[in-house]
Design an enzyme around this catalytic site. Structure first.
Site, PDB file in Angstrom:
ATOM      1  N   LEU A   1       0.835  -1.201   0.000  1.00 29.87           N
ATOM      2  CA  LEU A   1       0.000   0.000   0.000  1.00 29.87           C
ATOM      3  C   LEU A   1       0.867   1.247   0.000  1.00 29.87           C
ATOM      4  CD1 LEU A   1      -2.215  -1.530   2.751  1.00 29.87           C
ATOM      5  CD2 LEU A   1      -2.977  -1.147   0.388  1.00 29.87           C
TER       6      LEU A   1
ATOM      7  N   THR B   1       6.414   0.563   1.929  1.00 27.92           N
ATOM      8  CA  THR B   1       7.455   1.338   2.634  1.00 27.92           C
ATOM      9  C   THR B   1       6.759   2.196   3.688  1.00 27.92           C
ATOM     10  OG1 THR B   1       8.774   1.412   0.613  1.00 27.92           O
ATOM     11  CG2 THR B   1       9.335   2.996   2.346  1.00 27.92           C
TER      12      THR B   1
ATOM     13  N   LYS C   1      14.977  -0.156   4.545  1.00 31.66           N
ATOM     14  CA  LYS C   1      14.424   0.421   3.305  1.00 31.66           C
ATOM     15  C   LYS C   1      14.629   1.945   3.292  1.00 31.66           C
ATOM     16  CE  LYS C   1      11.825   1.002  -0.377  1.00 31.66           C
ATOM     17  NZ  LYS C   1      12.479   0.950  -1.679  1.00 31.66           N
TER      18      LYS C   1
HETATM   19  P1  NAP Z   1       0.786   3.301  -6.041  1.00 27.56           P
HETATM   20  O1  NAP Z   1       0.913   2.932  -7.449  1.00 27.56           O
HETATM   21  O2  NAP Z   1       0.385   4.689  -5.682  1.00 27.56           O
HETATM   22  O3  NAP Z   1      -0.232   2.261  -5.328  1.00 27.56           O
HETATM   23  C1  NAP Z   1      -0.634   2.461  -4.005  1.00 27.56           C
HETATM   24  C2  NAP Z   1      -1.653   1.410  -3.606  1.00 27.56           C
HETATM   25  O4  NAP Z   1      -2.127   1.752  -2.277  1.00 27.56           O
HETATM   26  C3  NAP Z   1      -2.895   1.379  -4.510  1.00 27.56           C
HETATM   27  O5  NAP Z   1      -3.370   0.055  -4.584  1.00 27.56           O
HETATM   28  C4  NAP Z   1      -3.865   2.270  -3.738  1.00 27.56           C
HETATM   29  O6  NAP Z   1      -5.224   2.016  -4.015  1.00 27.56           O
HETATM   30  C5  NAP Z   1      -3.553   1.859  -2.322  1.00 27.56           C
HETATM   31  N1  NAP Z   1      -4.013   2.841  -1.351  1.00 27.56           N
HETATM   32  C6  NAP Z   1      -3.614   4.122  -1.229  1.00 27.56           C
HETATM   33  N2  NAP Z   1      -4.272   4.719  -0.193  1.00 27.56           N
HETATM   34  C7  NAP Z   1      -5.098   3.776   0.325  1.00 27.56           C
HETATM   35  C8  NAP Z   1      -6.005   3.764   1.419  1.00 27.56           C
HETATM   36  N3  NAP Z   1      -6.210   4.850   2.196  1.00 27.56           N
HETATM   37  N4  NAP Z   1      -6.669   2.625   1.681  1.00 27.56           N
HETATM   38  C9  NAP Z   1      -6.453   1.523   0.913  1.00 27.56           C
HETATM   39  N5  NAP Z   1      -5.618   1.461  -0.132  1.00 27.56           N
HETATM   40  C10 NAP Z   1      -4.923   2.583  -0.409  1.00 27.56           C
HETATM   41  O7  NAP Z   1       2.138   3.059  -5.234  1.00 27.56           O
HETATM   42  P2  NAP Z   1       3.341   2.047  -5.602  1.00 27.56           P
HETATM   43  O8  NAP Z   1       4.337   2.800  -6.396  1.00 27.56           O
HETATM   44  O9  NAP Z   1       2.795   0.761  -6.081  1.00 27.56           O
HETATM   45  O10 NAP Z   1       3.987   1.865  -4.151  1.00 27.56           O
HETATM   46  C11 NAP Z   1       3.392   1.000  -3.183  1.00 27.56           C
HETATM   47  C12 NAP Z   1       4.355   0.911  -2.000  1.00 27.56           C
HETATM   48  O11 NAP Z   1       5.589   0.361  -2.449  1.00 27.56           O
HETATM   49  C13 NAP Z   1       4.687   2.279  -1.375  1.00 27.56           C
HETATM   50  O12 NAP Z   1       4.808   2.127   0.006  1.00 27.56           O
HETATM   51  C14 NAP Z   1       6.028   2.636  -2.025  1.00 27.56           C
HETATM   52  O13 NAP Z   1       6.786   3.501  -1.210  1.00 27.56           O
HETATM   53  C15 NAP Z   1       6.659   1.256  -2.146  1.00 27.56           C
HETATM   54  N6  NAP Z   1       7.634   1.107  -3.225  1.00 27.56           N
HETATM   55  C16 NAP Z   1       7.411   1.646  -4.460  1.00 27.56           C
HETATM   56  C17 NAP Z   1       8.358   1.451  -5.473  1.00 27.56           C
HETATM   57  C18 NAP Z   1       8.145   2.012  -6.861  1.00 27.56           C
HETATM   58  O14 NAP Z   1       9.125   2.017  -7.634  1.00 27.56           O
HETATM   59  N7  NAP Z   1       6.961   2.457  -7.241  1.00 27.56           N
HETATM   60  C19 NAP Z   1       9.524   0.712  -5.224  1.00 27.56           C
HETATM   61  C20 NAP Z   1       9.719   0.142  -3.959  1.00 27.56           C
HETATM   62  C21 NAP Z   1       8.762   0.350  -2.961  1.00 27.56           C
HETATM   63  P3  NAP Z   1      -5.954   2.755  -5.261  1.00 27.56           P
HETATM   64  O15 NAP Z   1      -5.667   1.928  -6.456  1.00 27.56           O
HETATM   65  O16 NAP Z   1      -7.377   2.776  -4.867  1.00 27.56           O
HETATM   66  O17 NAP Z   1      -5.369   4.148  -5.346  1.00 27.56           O
END
Ligand code: NAP
Length: 293
Positions: A64, A95, A170
């Site tokens: 998330l 994260t 992380k």
């Molecule tokens: P993202 O594309 O913005 O996806 C976020 C997810 O969280 C979506 O499924 C979103 O649902 C959900 N969400 C957000 N607010 C919510 C709430 N209040 N209640 C329930 N669900 C909620 O983010 P991401 O890039 O995949 O990153 C996800 C995690 O991995 C983060 O913690 C990030 O720091 C970490 N991360 C990211 C990367 C990267 O390269 N992107 C790399 C390593 C780690 P909706 O679809 O409804 O918005």
């Protein structure tokens, strides 16, 4: 084994699809239901609340946005911990702040469930290829239980310590990454202001000690030739906020991190929150544009 997966964002979607490819029985939930279409087509069961995921699954993975999302998903009215969860294992891969992770682990333990934190190093490409690196906090027994699932998602699993230590690790690796993109913006602005072309700056940098693993792949985005978003400025800002708080709690001055936070804040104010984090480089260049160019 029945696996639950919550959070089908940029990272969660390819991770869930890999688990389906590996023939795990997957139950998925996402706040915005439209993102469940692809996993459903690939054989996942789609449910309408986190509590239903927990009921149907032995191991539950969450990927998330941030702490608010994780707390809501675990402890909300229809949250993961609403019903009986004794004996289940939660793998928190988002994260998050180490302090939040420890509180979630305690809430799980109070209900007889196991918990590890396992945030990942690597972005969307490695998530698709199962080449992430898992940074695990928790006890050996729980890690061994999680291992068959983590092995599908990762190239390496590193057990760094107790619950919360994975999340701290992380943040430790994200600090130099955040500062890297910021410093690249300053370096490019300086070179550009003195008359160097951006493509030349990036080409030379790529072939020098000033490169880092993630940099060469991101050159098209920095040059504005691709609008691919794998890690957005909102997420970078969130991470940098956590890093700053965590470092200052340990009395580290965090001077460089503070500068990155201010730059992210300014970029968000300009409406760039959902742009790729590398947009920060072009944003800083534009901000520092020298009239003598
Ligand atoms: P993202 O594309 O913005 O996806 C976020 C997810 O969280 C979506 O499924 C979103 O649902 C959900 N969400 C957000 N607010 C919510 C709430 N209040 N209640 C329930 N669900 C909620 O983010 P991401 O890039 O995949 O990153 C996800 C995690 O991995 C983060 O913690 C990030 O720091 C970490 N991360 C990211 C990367 C990267 O390269 N992107 C790399 C390593 C780690 P909706 O679809 O409804 O918005």
């Amino acid at each position: 084994m029945n696996i639950g997966f919550l959070g089908l964002g940029k990272m969660g979607m390819p991770m869930a699809m890999r688990l389906l490819d590996a023939n795990f029985k997957l139950t998925v939930w996402n706040r915005s239901p439209e993102k469940t279409t692809a996993p459903k087509k690939a054989g996942a069961i789609v449910v309408s609340s986190p509590s239903q995921v927990a009921t149907r699954s032995e191991i539950i993975i969450s990927m998330l946005n941030d702490d608010t999302a994780a707390i809501e998903v675990f402890k909300g009215n229809e949250g993961l911990l609403k019903n009986e969860v004794k004996g289940k294992l939660f793998i928190e891969m988002s994260t998050l702040r180490p302090s939040t992770v420890k509180k979630l682990a305690k809430s799980c333990a109070d209900k007889g469930a196991a918990f590890i934190d396992s945030p990942v190093s690597g972005t969307v490409g490695p998530a698709k290829e199962g080449r992430l690196m898992a940074l695990v906090g928790g006890n050996e027994t729980n890690l061994e239980r999680a291992r068959p699932v983590l092995e599908v998602l990762t190239r390496r699993i590193v057990h760094v310590g107790e619950v919360g230590q994975g999340s701290l690790m992380k943040l430790v690796i994200n600090l130099p990454l955040a500062v890297y993109w910021y410093s690249l913006g300053e370096a490019a602005a300086m070179g550009h202001a003195g008359g160097l072309k951006l493509n030349v700056i990036l080409d030379v940098m790529k072939d020098s000690g000033a490169s880092m693993a993630a940099f060469p792949k991101k050159i098209p985005e920095i040059l504005g030739e691709s609008d691919l978003v794998t890690f957005d400025i909102d997420t970078l800002y969130k991470d940098v906020e956590f890093i700053l708080e965590t470092g200052m709690d340990s009395r580290v001055p965090m001077t460089a991190t503070q500068a990155v936070l201010s730059a992210c804040e300014a970029a968000k104010k300009e409406g760039l929150g959902s742009a790729d984090a590398t947009e920060l480089v072009r944003f800083l260049m534009k901000n520092y544009e020298n009239p003598k160019k």
